[in-house]
Structure formats: structure tokens, C-alpha cells
Design an enzyme around this catalytic site. Structure first.
Site, short mmCIF file in Angstrom:
data_model
loop_
_atom_site.label_atom_id
_atom_site.label_comp_id
_atom_site.label_asym_id
_atom_site.label_seq_id
_atom_site.Cartn_x
_atom_site.Cartn_y
_atom_site.Cartn_z
N CYS A 70 7.68 -14.20 23.28
CA CYS A 70 7.33 -14.54 24.85
C CYS A 70 7.89 -15.56 25.34
O CYS A 70 8.04 -15.11 26.57
CB CYS A 70 5.79 -15.25 24.27
SG CYS A 70 4.65 -14.31 23.38
C1 UDX Z 1 4.01 -18.80 21.95
C2 UDX Z 1 2.75 -19.61 22.59
O1 UDX Z 1 2.75 -21.01 21.80
C3 UDX Z 1 1.50 -18.82 22.51
O2 UDX Z 1 0.41 -19.75 23.12
C4 UDX Z 1 1.62 -17.87 23.32
O3 UDX Z 1 0.45 -16.95 23.37
C5 UDX Z 1 2.84 -16.99 22.72
O4 UDX Z 1 4.13 -17.56 22.68
P1 UDX Z 1 4.92 -17.84 19.67
O5 UDX Z 1 5.69 -17.27 20.26
O6 UDX Z 1 4.12 -17.50 18.58
O7 UDX Z 1 3.88 -18.38 20.77
O8 UDX Z 1 5.64 -19.18 19.08
P2 UDX Z 1 5.73 -20.71 19.25
O9 UDX Z 1 4.87 -21.65 18.14
O10 UDX Z 1 4.97 -21.21 20.48
O11 UDX Z 1 7.06 -21.03 18.98
C6 UDX Z 1 8.04 -20.51 20.02
C7 UDX Z 1 9.37 -21.01 19.47
O12 UDX Z 1 9.62 -22.37 19.98
C8 UDX Z 1 9.78 -20.93 18.19
O13 UDX Z 1 11.16 -20.38 18.12
C9 UDX Z 1 9.63 -22.24 17.74
O14 UDX Z 1 10.41 -22.41 16.53
C10 UDX Z 1 10.13 -22.97 18.80
N1 UDX Z 1 9.35 -24.30 18.84
C11 UDX Z 1 8.19 -24.79 18.96
C12 UDX Z 1 10.51 -25.47 18.62
O15 UDX Z 1 11.75 -25.35 18.40
N2 UDX Z 1 9.93 -26.79 18.64
C13 UDX Z 1 8.73 -27.07 18.78
O16 UDX Z 1 8.33 -28.27 18.82
C14 UDX Z 1 7.66 -25.87 18.96
#
Ligand code: UDX
Length: 451
Positions: free
Chosen positions: A255
């Protein structure tokens, strides 16, 4: 997303019929199996099939005949130019339109997929009306973006923090409110275009938060501080908030990058210059390069070295490897001449498919390991790329088996007590340990077979 959404509605007491366009997924679901690793989803599927509220149908026609509201949960993959590829959406809308043409029932078609602002009203509605040869009041459209995250889908659909609906009439608003009645969440009502923008603005802001803290992490390393301690203090300001302030190798997943690129492209089409948004993907790429540099600094030139990469999914808790930072990191390590051993509790096969050539060839010097102990054996460095709980303990048996017991912890997943253990050299991204480390021979003293 479609499955989780449908099961969420069923759980809340709504009768749901589902149609899956992919034959392989349809077959698996018919056998009660889910095709992705998602905690709680298979159990919810069983439960709601048993409750009789969730049923799969084999055709669009049956879907339309047995429903009043249709949620479109079709993929919107990214195109090379950053825009989203609307072809699967158009295809689905055409097929749905054909079925609607034959039906005498009135339908509300709701776009759940992430589509750029203007798509529901500017593309879905006219295309549907053309194919179905009908319009309002028999056929109306709405947008209802989905905010669930992988790994927590079930919780997110059963207890969302907010539901956003984009409608063009109070009647459609009422229909959607009725569907969400059993789900404990505020319902926020906007226009379809406004609802579409909420989704992009939300993901862009989350990506911004992650990129922001990643840049802070680079500062923390340079000044000899600890990003988690800094982020915890910064996040205590409720205007900022403590979530999504965990530094790492850069954001991945299906996403964030796709949505940020699509929003930027849409902005350009509208004659805008969204400089903050434009900087997000480059900042994220910098962070992955930085993570690779931290590995290089920890072990020196990678040629001939053995690197273990622990965690291949884009984050712990999922088997999804789309845009996982493990892909560029592993590719860079191979290019630098390293031998790479990989482990992930659930994403190993997906990663193999993602990294192999179209003919199925896997790069030389790459090995897939069923157990973490196998991946770290003989390694010069172990890199924790996703914070799976099974890596946290990093047992002494693992360090003993390594050629050099260096752990580069890109998520700071190992607890304090493990970090301090004398049998390993812990280097945490965003901490002083990552800033000060220069190629060192310290770890290599422990070469196997040598005192
Ligand atoms: C995301 C949104 O959170 C969600 O609301 C939307 O509908 C779809 O996209 P997702 O892609 O499942 O969800 O993952 P998310 O938990 O948001 O993490 C995305 C990326 O950011 C991951 O690679 C994660 O490791 C990274 N991340 C997230 C960080 O590096 N640090 C953080 O503090 C949070």
C-alpha cells in the site's frame, strides 16, 4: 481484503454472499482454506460459514441476484508510471454491469478498493451505467475505503477505529449505516471523492510518520543516541502520537509506496506540486540504502562473507513480501558478492517466487532455510529484517554456530538483555551502535575452530 471485509459483516449479523474472481482462490475458499497467512482469518471463515451468514457463490449473476449492496474489493496494482492500474477494476465493473443488466433488483455498488479521488464517480459510475443500461435510483454508487492492515485484519474489520463512507444521497448513507450497525465504530460520511481522499491521506500520513522517524534514526546514530527513546518521548505529545514511530529498513507492503506514488501522480495531473509527498519514496529508498550501509559497516566488505537475513516479509505477522525491504537488501548483498541465507517462518515461498527469474532460477549464492538456526550457521552477520518473535531470544547456540556473532537488528527486535550478552555483538539501526561501527575484526575473533 474482500474476504476479511465480508467475514466482518457476517460476524456483525449481516448476510453476506461472496464472489471471488480468481479461480484458484475460489477453489481454496470452497474447501474452507484461506490463501494468505492472516492470524484469525481461517477461524473466522469457519465460524461464519457455520453461522450460515457467509456464503460463496460461483458467478456474478448469483451474487447480484442474492444481494442489494455490492462491495467491490478488486485489486488496483501500481503501474510503472506511479498511477494505479484500473484494468482489473474496469474488468470487474463490466462483469458486474452485465449481471446487473439482467437483474430487476435495485443495487448500491460500493467501491472498497483503494482508488484515486474521482474514480468512483468519474469511472465506476459511468461505466456501470453504460454496461448495465440503467442509472439511479435502480443503480447508485458509493465509496467506502478499507483501512485494515495485514496481520491484524480480523481485529481491524471487527473493531475499526472509524468507518468512512462516501455517498451521494441520504438513502445510500442509511443503507451503509445499516450494514455497519453491528460494528462498534463511528461512521464518517463524506462525498465519494472525499472518502477516496481520506484513504490516500491516511496512508500517506502513516508513510510520512515512518519516513520521519527513519530520518530521526539516522540522526540518532550520528549523534550517538537511541531512536526508540527519542521517539517514545516525542510520541508522548498527543498531537504527535506514539504509533508508527518505529524506525526500520524503510516501509514496505502493497500500500504505502503504491498509494504515495499514485497520490503524487494524481496531484501532478491536477497541476499540484506536493513536495512533502514527493519526498516520501526517495526518503524511503535512502533508508533502505542506509540499512544496507549499516550492515556493510558492521562486517566490512561483503565479498565472500555469509549474510543471514532473518525475516523476509514486509513486516512480521504476514507472509506478504510485496515491497519488502528484504528484496533490495538481499539483492544488494548478492551484488556485493555475499553468500546469503534466508529465513522467514511463513514468507519463504513467497520470497522465493519474488526473487527468482521468470524461468524459475534462483540466484546463485542464495539459500532458503527452514530454520533460523540453519540460516545463521557459519554466517558473518545475521540481519533481523522483520521482527518475528522467534528471533528475539537469539539463543547462544546460534551465536556459537556463527563465524562472527554480529547481529544487525534493523528493527531493534532483540530485547535489552540479549543485546548486552557477551557472546554477541549487537548493532541496532537507529542507535549509537550503528553509528560508531566501522569495519572491525572484533567479532571475527570467534571464528569457529579458533579460540
Ligand atoms: C497499511 C495501513 O496501515 C493500513 O491502514 C492500510 O489499509 C493498508 O496499508 P499494511 O501495509 O498492512 O497496512 O502495513 P503497516 O502495518 O501499515 O506497515 C507498512 C510498513 O511500514 C511495513 O513495512 C512496516 O514494517 C513499516 N512500519 C510501520 C515501520 O517501519 N515502522 C512503524 O512504526 C510502522
Amino acid at each position: 481484503m474482500g474476504l476479511a471485509t465480508g467475514l466482518g459483516f457476517a460476524h456483525a449479523g449481516v448476510r453476506v454472499v461472496g464472489y471471488e474472481v480468481r479461480a484458484d482462490v475460489r477453489l481454496a475458499l470452497a474447501r474452507g482454506r484461506t490463501t494468505i497467512h492472516e492470524p484469525g482469518l481461517p477461524a473466522l471463515l469457519r465460524q461464519e460459514v457455520e453461522s450460515g451468514r457467509f456464503r460463496l457463490v460461483p458467478t456474478w449473476d448469483e451474487l447480484v441476484e442474492q444481494s442489494e449492496v455490492v462491495f467491490l474489493c478488486l485489486p488496483t496494482p501500481r503501474r510503472a508510471d506511479g498511477r494505479i492500474d484500473l484494468r482489473p477494476m474496469e474488468q470487474g465493473v463490466r462483469e458486474l454491469g452485465q449481471a446487473l443488466k439482467k437483474s430487476r433488483r435495485a443495487h448500491l455498488v460500493v467501491v472498497k478498493s483503494t482508488v484515486v479521488p474521482g474514480t468512483t464517480e468519474g469511472l465506476v459510475r459511468p461505466l456501470l451505467e453504460r454496461v448495465a443500461r440503467t442509472g439511479a435510483p435502480r443503480l447508485t454508487v458509493a465509496a467506502n475505503p478499507e483501512f485494515l492492515a495485514e496481520g491484524s485484519m480480523v481485529r481491524d474489520v471487527l473493531r475499526p477505529e472509524r468507518v468512512v463512507v462516501g455517498v451521494t444521497s441520504t438513502q445510500d448513507e442509511r443503507r451503509l449505516r445499516a450494514i455497519y450497525r453491528g460494528i462498534p465504530s463511528p461512521v464518517i460520511v463524506l462525498s465519494p471523492t472525499g472518502a477516496e481522499l481520506v484513504k490516500y491521506a491516511s496512508n500517506a500520513f502513516l508513510a510520512l510518520k515512518v519516513s520521519f522517524v527513519n530520518e530521526v534514526a539516522r540522526f540518532a546514530e550520528a549523534v550517538g543516541s537511541d531512536v526508540d527513546a527519542v521517539a517514545a518521548a516525542v510520541g508522548r505529545d498527543s498531537r504527535i502520537g506514539s504509533k508508527f514511530l518505529s524506525a526500520g529498513p524503510g516501509f514496505g507492503g502493497s500500500c504505502f509506496e503504491k498509494d504515495v506514488r499514485a497520490l503524487v501522480a494524481r496531484g501532478h495531473d491536477l497541476g499540484l506540486r506536493p513536495r512533502l509527498l514527493e519526498s516520501l519514496v526517495p526518503s524511503n529508498e535512502d533508508q533502505t540504502r542506509h540499512a544496507f550501509a549499516v550492515i556493510g559497516r558492521a562486517v566490512g566488505p561483503l565479498r565472500g562473507r555469509r549474510v543471514a537475513v532473518l525475516g523476509l516479509a514486509f513486516k512480521a505477522g504476514t507472509d506478504d513480501v510485496r515491497e519488502s525491504r528484504a528484496l533490495p537488501l538481499v539483492t544488494a548483498a548478492l551484488r556485493a558478492g555475499a553468500e546469503v541465507r534466508l529465513h522467514d517462518p511463513v514468507a519463504l515461498e513467497n520470497f522465493r517466487r519474488a526473487i527468482q527469474s521468470p524461468s524459475g532460477r534462483v540466484p546463485r549464492r542464495l539459500r532458503f532455510c527452514e530454520r533460523p538456526s540453519e540460516a545463521v550457521r557459519g554466517a558473518d552477520v545475521a540481519v533481523v529484517q522483520a521482527a518475528w518473535p522467534e528471533y528475539r531470544r537469539f539463543p547462544p547456540a546460534w551465536t556459537r554456530s556463527m563465524r562472527s556473532p554480529t547481529v544487525v537488528d534493523l528493527r531493534r527486535a532483540l530485547p535489552e538483555a540479549v543485546r548486552r550478552r557477551p557472546d554477541l555483538r549487537w548493532i541496532g539501526l537507529g542507535t549509537a551502535s550503528a553509528g560508531e561501527n566501522r569495519p572491525s575484526t572484533r567479532g571475527r575473533r570467534r571464528r569457529r575452530g579458533r579460540p
